[in-house]
Design an enzyme around this catalytic site. Structure first.
Site, PDB file in Angstrom:
ATOM      1  N   SER A 241       0.833  -1.219   0.000  1.00 20.52           N
ATOM      2  CA  SER A 241       0.000   0.000   0.000  1.00 20.52           C
ATOM      3  C   SER A 241       0.862   1.263   0.000  1.00 20.52           C
ATOM      4  CB  SER A 241      -0.977  -0.003   1.183  1.00 20.52           C
ATOM      5  OG  SER A 241      -0.316  -0.281   2.398  1.00 20.52           O
ATOM      6  N   HIS A 271      -1.836  -8.948   1.874  1.00 18.46           N
ATOM      7  CA  HIS A 271      -1.547  -7.679   2.581  1.00 18.46           C
ATOM      8  C   HIS A 271      -2.696  -7.422   3.560  1.00 18.46           C
ATOM      9  CE1 HIS A 271       0.202  -3.879   3.424  1.00 18.46           C
ATOM     10  NE2 HIS A 271      -0.176  -3.173   2.362  1.00 18.46           N
ATOM     11  N   HIS A 318       5.876 -12.792   7.208  1.00 19.00           N
ATOM     12  CA  HIS A 318       6.094 -11.397   6.798  1.00 19.00           C
ATOM     13  C   HIS A 318       7.267 -11.342   5.840  1.00 19.00           C
ATOM     14  CE1 HIS A 318       6.548  -7.026   7.038  1.00 19.00           C
ATOM     15  NE2 HIS A 318       5.301  -7.049   7.437  1.00 19.00           N
ATOM     16  N   ARG A 327       3.285  -4.886  16.582  1.00 15.44           N
ATOM     17  CA  ARG A 327       1.888  -4.434  16.480  1.00 15.44           C
ATOM     18  C   ARG A 327       0.955  -5.541  16.984  1.00 15.44           C
ATOM     19  NH1 ARG A 327       1.843  -3.020  10.205  1.00 15.44           N
ATOM     20  NH2 ARG A 327       2.680  -5.146  10.262  1.00 15.44           N
ATOM     21  N   ASP A 373      -2.060  -8.601  11.555  1.00 14.14           N
ATOM     22  CA  ASP A 373      -3.429  -9.012  11.214  1.00 14.14           C
ATOM     23  C   ASP A 373      -3.911 -10.224  12.012  1.00 14.14           C
ATOM     24  OD1 ASP A 373      -3.658  -7.002   9.242  1.00 14.14           O
ATOM     25  OD2 ASP A 373      -2.408  -8.204   7.917  1.00 14.14           O
TER      26      ASP A 373
HETATM   27  N1  HAX Z   1       1.275 -19.971   5.712  1.00 15.48           N
HETATM   28  C1  HAX Z   1       1.703 -20.870   4.794  1.00 15.48           C
HETATM   29  N2  HAX Z   1       2.745 -20.673   4.013  1.00 15.48           N
HETATM   30  C2  HAX Z   1       3.435 -19.529   4.156  1.00 15.48           C
HETATM   31  C3  HAX Z   1       3.090 -18.566   5.101  1.00 15.48           C
HETATM   32  C4  HAX Z   1       1.939 -18.802   5.894  1.00 15.48           C
HETATM   33  N3  HAX Z   1       1.488 -17.912   6.799  1.00 15.48           N
HETATM   34  N4  HAX Z   1       3.952 -17.538   5.026  1.00 15.48           N
HETATM   35  C5  HAX Z   1       4.835 -17.845   4.051  1.00 15.48           C
HETATM   36  N5  HAX Z   1       4.511 -19.047   3.521  1.00 15.48           N
HETATM   37  C6  HAX Z   1       5.151 -19.724   2.385  1.00 15.48           C
HETATM   38  C7  HAX Z   1       5.073 -18.839   1.156  1.00 15.48           C
HETATM   39  O1  HAX Z   1       3.775 -18.930   0.551  1.00 15.48           O
HETATM   40  C8  HAX Z   1       6.199 -19.403   0.326  1.00 15.48           C
HETATM   41  O2  HAX Z   1       5.758 -20.612  -0.238  1.00 15.48           O
HETATM   42  P1  HAX Z   1       6.228 -21.095  -1.714  1.00 15.48           P
HETATM   43  O3  HAX Z   1       7.724 -21.156  -1.660  1.00 15.48           O
HETATM   44  O4  HAX Z   1       5.555 -22.395  -1.879  1.00 15.48           O
HETATM   45  O5  HAX Z   1       5.735 -20.021  -2.659  1.00 15.48           O
HETATM   46  C9  HAX Z   1       7.250 -19.733   1.370  1.00 15.48           C
HETATM   47  O6  HAX Z   1       6.535 -19.875   2.620  1.00 15.48           O
HETATM   48  C10 HAX Z   1       8.314 -18.670   1.546  1.00 15.48           C
HETATM   49  O7  HAX Z   1       7.672 -17.430   1.805  1.00 15.48           O
HETATM   50  P2  HAX Z   1       8.387 -16.327   2.697  1.00 15.48           P
HETATM   51  O8  HAX Z   1       9.630 -15.903   2.003  1.00 15.48           O
HETATM   52  O9  HAX Z   1       8.482 -16.770   4.106  1.00 15.48           O
HETATM   53  O10 HAX Z   1       7.308 -15.164   2.701  1.00 15.48           O
HETATM   54  P3  HAX Z   1       7.067 -14.027   1.616  1.00 15.48           P
HETATM   55  O11 HAX Z   1       7.977 -12.882   1.925  1.00 15.48           O
HETATM   56  O12 HAX Z   1       7.125 -14.578   0.233  1.00 15.48           O
HETATM   57  O13 HAX Z   1       5.555 -13.634   1.905  1.00 15.48           O
HETATM   58  C11 HAX Z   1       3.672 -13.119   3.207  1.00 15.48           C
HETATM   59  C12 HAX Z   1       5.171 -12.894   3.010  1.00 15.48           C
HETATM   60  C13 HAX Z   1       3.185 -12.140   4.274  1.00 15.48           C
HETATM   61  C14 HAX Z   1       2.945 -12.802   1.901  1.00 15.48           C
HETATM   62  C15 HAX Z   1       3.435 -14.579   3.647  1.00 15.48           C
HETATM   63  O14 HAX Z   1       4.072 -14.818   4.872  1.00 15.48           O
HETATM   64  C16 HAX Z   1       1.970 -14.944   3.756  1.00 15.48           C
HETATM   65  O15 HAX Z   1       1.345 -15.281   2.746  1.00 15.48           O
HETATM   66  N6  HAX Z   1       1.354 -14.837   4.993  1.00 15.48           N
HETATM   67  C17 HAX Z   1      -0.055 -15.072   5.165  1.00 15.48           C
HETATM   68  C18 HAX Z   1      -0.884 -13.865   4.719  1.00 15.48           C
HETATM   69  C19 HAX Z   1      -0.691 -12.699   5.663  1.00 15.48           C
HETATM   70  O16 HAX Z   1      -0.795 -12.819   6.868  1.00 15.48           O
HETATM   71  N7  HAX Z   1      -0.463 -11.502   5.107  1.00 15.48           N
HETATM   72  C20 HAX Z   1      -0.314 -10.273   5.887  1.00 15.48           C
HETATM   73  C21 HAX Z   1       1.140  -9.834   6.000  1.00 15.48           C
HETATM   74  C22 HAX Z   1       1.322  -8.549   6.802  1.00 15.48           C
HETATM   75  C23 HAX Z   1       0.662  -7.410   6.127  1.00 15.48           C
HETATM   76  O17 HAX Z   1       1.013  -6.950   5.067  1.00 15.48           O
HETATM   77  N8  HAX Z   1      -0.406  -6.957   6.712  1.00 15.48           N
HETATM   78  O18 HAX Z   1      -1.199  -6.073   6.109  1.00 15.48           O
END
Ligand code: HAX
Length: 434
Positions: A241, A271, A318, A327, A373
């Protein structure tokens, strides 16, 4: 110029001079290397932006102009007789790089209250959408409808010089922040409370009045809104964002266009939408298990099923953080203080105990700890705000403070059009496989 604007104006020359001198001395220095993998992996860890208002440390979490959340809970002014920091104070701090006094915060509060009138066509535009339209879509439409009020767009059309861009951007940012609670409350009451709207109470602070217009008038919920609006406001420059608002703003799109674009990014499930996903997932889990308070073993089993279904566990992980999000901790402390016996809080606590180990065991998740979140929905549910489709709008109202403060600074520092280069796999192969 109002007094806040005058004070901000006094800060601009020194900031411009500092960057000019710094660039003259160090502009040609190299600060890092870019790996091929980073280009394919979402530019993780690639320093590519300047954001002065806050900085995220992977281990420690966010600091706003150098202050951690627990420090701000002590240092920022609170509403008379209350304890949580007022978001007006956070805004002042990140805009001015200066801790506000009680008077400064009162001035911001009054300024926003004066600006908070939303033109009727905005409500009519929202009303044109089916009431079941996702609240984030209604929010973005409302923001775009507000754009008729853009002072920057008018000034630009009239040929305002570049050196004055920031002045009307400040006006747009202040008006937008002031008006968003009204727009958001309108969407909430329209979607879930039979369109029975509540007039603002101008005696209240910005977040307190927002709570009031939503229809939650007890002091504890107002305190929650003050904390919520403070901690969700800013999270350095690279998140979707914040980065989107900066990127779109760099084309000299006005604050309304830039912020609406950022909100479409916040509406993504990886996000900001994660806050609704957490509660949805938790309620589905309770239903599937058939218990109000599933055991840790049952939660663990359900997590394994979620992962086996190729889905993420929302609220965990994250892109930058490598520890529990402060947070999250601030919200957990709020729960422990105000609702330690809440059954849903017990479930959220059990999830906190169980999920990191499970994610760690996958061997691929870089951060198994909860993010912001993972907790917010439980607090809202406790006070009766159960319509979780609306949660990301609350996040969005708060995010206006950080992203629009940055946009004001972008204009004050005449930040240029953002236009990174791209390459192709073919070209990269040629370079390394020759
Ligand atoms: N559950 C399952 N798998 C997860 C995971 C979770 N909570 N978090 C990461 N992973 C997976 C990824 O999908 C990725 O899998 P692949 O290799 O198969 O694609 C792997 O672990 C490596 O990811 P990473 O490097 O640890 O994490 P990223 O930096 O790529 O992604 C995310 C960060 C926040 C998008 C990710 O942790 C996620 O999808 N979390 C769940 C959704 C979430 O809570 N989002 C909010 C984040 C905070 C925010 O912005 N708030 O607004």
């Amino acid at each position: 110029m109002d007094r806040i604007q005058e004070h901000f104006a006094s800060k601009i020359p020194a900031a411009q001079a500092e960057i000019k001198t710094f660039l003259a001395e160090h502009g040609e220095k190299v600060i890092g290397e870019i790996k091929v993998s980073q280009i394919y992996q979402g530019m993780r860890g690639m320093p590519a932006l300047i954001c002065e208002t806050s900085k995220l440390d992977p281990e420690e979490g966010i600091r706003f102009r150098g202050y951690s959340i627990p420090e701000l809970q002590k240092l920022l002014p609170a509403y008379p007789g209350c304890q949580e920091p007022l978001p007006e104070g956070l805004f002042y701090l990140i805009l001015m790089n200066e801790l506000p006094t009680d008077d400064d915060v009162r001035r911001v509060s009054n300024n926003w209250a004066r600006r908070a009138i939303v033109p009727p066509h905005v409500f009519k535009t929202i009303d044109a959408l089916p009431s079941h339209t996702h609240p984030m879509t209604q929010f973005v439409v409302g923001i775009m409808a507000l754009r008729t009020e853009s002072e920057f767009a008018k000034a630009y059309a009239n040929g305002v010089p570049k050196s004055e861009y920031w002045e009307t951007t400040y006006e747009d940012a202040m008006n937008l922040i002031a008006r968003l609670p009204r727009v958001a409350a309108y969407i909430y009451r329209r979607a879930y409370k039979n369109g029975e709207h509540i007039e603002p109470d101008t005696k209240l602070d910005w977040a307190g009045n927002f709570a009031h217009m939503l229809g939650y008038d007890n002091e504890e919920f107002r305190e929650l809104m003050r904390l919520y609006m403070t901690i969700h406001s800013d999270h350095e420059g690279g998140n979707v964002s914040a980065h989107t608002v900066h990127l779109v703003g760099s084309a000299l799109s006005d604050a309304y266009q830039s912020f609406a674009a950022g909100m479409n990014g916040l509406a993504g499930p990886l996000h900001g939408l994660a806050n609704q996903e957490v509660i949805k997932w938790t309620l589905e889990m309770k239903e599937a298990i058939g218990s109000e308070t599933p055991t840790k073993e049952e939660i663990a089993q359900y997590c394994q099923e979620t992962l086996a279904g190729g889905k993420v566990i929302p609220g965990f992980g994250h892109a930058v953080l490598r520890k529990t999000d402060p947070r999250y901790t601030a919200q957990r402390e709020f729960a422990m203080k105000h609702m330690p016996e809440d059954p849903l809080f017990q479930v959220i606590s059990n999830i906190y105990d169980v999920v990191p180990g499970i994610l760690e065991a996958t061997g691929k998740v870089k951060n198994p700890w909860p993010n912001v979140d993972a907790h917010s929905g439980q607090l809202l549910m406790h006070y009766g705000l159960v319509e979780y489709d609306f949660y990301t709008v609350l996040f969005g109202v708060s995010r206006a403070i950080g992203t629009l403060t940055n946009l004001i600074w972008d204009r004050a520092l005449a930040m240029p059009l953002e236009r990174p280069g791209s390459t192709t796999t073919g070209l990269l192969k040629k370079r390394f496989e020759a």
